[in-house]
Design an enzyme around this catalytic site. Structure first.
Site, PDB file in Angstrom:
ATOM      1  N   ASP A  46      -9.631   1.414   1.287  1.00 14.23           N
ATOM      2  CA  ASP A  46      -9.569   2.878   1.198  1.00 14.23           C
ATOM      3  C   ASP A  46      -9.341   3.347  -0.236  1.00 14.23           C
ATOM      4  O   ASP A  46      -8.271   3.127  -0.796  1.00 14.23           O
ATOM      5  CB  ASP A  46      -8.430   3.377   2.095  1.00 14.23           C
ATOM      6  N   TYR A  51      -7.841   8.980  -6.656  1.00  7.56           N
ATOM      7  CA  TYR A  51      -6.942   7.850  -6.917  1.00  7.56           C
ATOM      8  C   TYR A  51      -7.279   7.231  -8.280  1.00  7.56           C
ATOM      9  O   TYR A  51      -6.514   6.417  -8.795  1.00  7.56           O
ATOM     10  CB  TYR A  51      -7.064   6.744  -5.855  1.00  7.56           C
ATOM     11  N   LYS A  76     -13.472   9.320  -1.170  1.00  4.39           N
ATOM     12  CA  LYS A  76     -13.259  10.697  -0.695  1.00  4.39           C
ATOM     13  C   LYS A  76     -13.646  11.725  -1.741  1.00  4.39           C
ATOM     14  O   LYS A  76     -13.318  11.574  -2.931  1.00  4.39           O
ATOM     15  CB  LYS A  76     -11.782  10.883  -0.310  1.00  4.39           C
ATOM     16  N   HIS A 109     -11.737  14.849   1.205  1.00  2.00           N
ATOM     17  CA  HIS A 109     -10.332  14.456   1.040  1.00  2.00           C
ATOM     18  C   HIS A 109      -9.353  15.479   1.630  1.00  2.00           C
ATOM     19  O   HIS A 109      -8.398  15.112   2.325  1.00  2.00           O
ATOM     20  CB  HIS A 109     -10.047  14.217  -0.445  1.00  2.00           C
TER      21      HIS A 109
END
Ligand code: A2P
Length: 279
Positions: A46, A51, A76, A109
């Protein structure tokens, strides 16, 4: 090496029953953690644009020596890229950073309802799915209201909704809605990171009863609820432990007791999708 069973998604694709979370790992640490996770047997990884680790996740996947079709890589769409054309462009930059030709699970997201562009993004994602570039498409942090709007305005429901879910925030009503509409739940912060959830007496007791760790009890609880937990750890021993949750079963009483740890607003990070505005 342990391997997880899989769920069949509404679109016919399969999704491992547990995945590897990667936030907040970046750079060489993320490459090492994801490489170790793949060696341990994780087949669902993931990531997210926000991130800042798509490059590292992609590198680990590309160099793992595992057939690409066996790995489900998730990323995302960030809030700043909502909108039809900007979603298509954002998707292409994710592919470039990952160094891959396809994303297996592409999620919005956050809904960012204040911007009111998530339906346009969803239309773009349906297009990407039809083109075979995004194998499965879904969302993250969507409420029943936003899911219903996607359905009524586009006729297409997400296959997955990844939400905050842990014993302090068991998401009863949303999970029921997902079940009714064949949407697979994924749990972020499945271990309730930073809280004292792992020291709750009911969890400690269940761990002793089954001869497993508290983290394994909580992850098993997710699995028995039908949700896919995405625990993050860079530590190979913990990674292995977090995958090794298919050899015991919690009783319905234990499941119930853990679910009763839920609090009216048990969110740990204040990430309420109605007000949260992700950039
Ligand atoms: P670490 O990364 O040092 O292993 P969540 O997935 O809910 O966000 O929780 C992640 C946090 O839980 C991280 O701080 C991680 O620490 C810790 N963690 C992950 N796996 C375990 C485990 N099996 N036992 C205890 N803590 C764990």
């Amino acid at each position: 090496m342990t391997s997880a069973p899989t769920h069949l998604l509404a679109d016919g694709n399969s999704l491992p029953a547990v995945g590897l979370g990667t936030y907040p790992l970046k750079g060489p640490d993320a490459v090492a953690a994801v490489s170790a996770g793949l060696r341990a047997g994780y087949r669902l990884v993931d990531s997210a644009v926000n991130y800042g680790n798509e490059d590292a996740v992609g590198e680990a996947i590309r160099t793992a020596g595992i057939p690409r079709d066996e790995i489900v890589v998730t990323t995302k769409l960030p809030g700043r890229d909502h909108g039809y054309e900007s979603t298509l462009a954002s998707f292409q930059s994710s592919l470039d950073r990952l160094g891959l030709e396809r994303i297996d699970l592409y999620l919005i997201h956050w809904p960012n309802p204040g911007d009111d562009r998530y339906v346009d993004s969803w239309r773009a994602m349906v297009h990407l799915h039809e083109q075979g570039l995004a194998r499965s498409i879904g969302v993250s942090n969507f409420t029943e209201e936003y899911l219903t709007r996607l359905q009524s305005e586009t006729g297409v429901l997400p296959t997955v909704n990844q939400v905050e879910l842990h014993p302090y925030f068991p998401q009863l009503a949303l999970r029921e809605f997902h079940e009714l509409h064949n949407i697979r739940t994924e749990s972020w912060s499945p271990l309730g990171k930073g809280s004292d959830v792992l020291t709750s007496p009911v969890i400690v007791r269940a761990a002793r009863t089954h001869g497993v760790t508290e983290a394994q009890v909580v992850l098993r609880w997710h699995v028995q609820l039908g949700s896919v937990p995405l625990p993050k750890s860079a530590d190979p021993a913990r990674q292995a432990q977090n995958l090794d949750i298919f050899g015991f079963e919690l009783t319905s009483e234990e499941i119930e007791e853990i679910t009763l740890l839920g609090r009216p607003d048990g969110r740990l990070f204040g990430g309420d999708p109605v007000t949260h505005n992700e950039q």
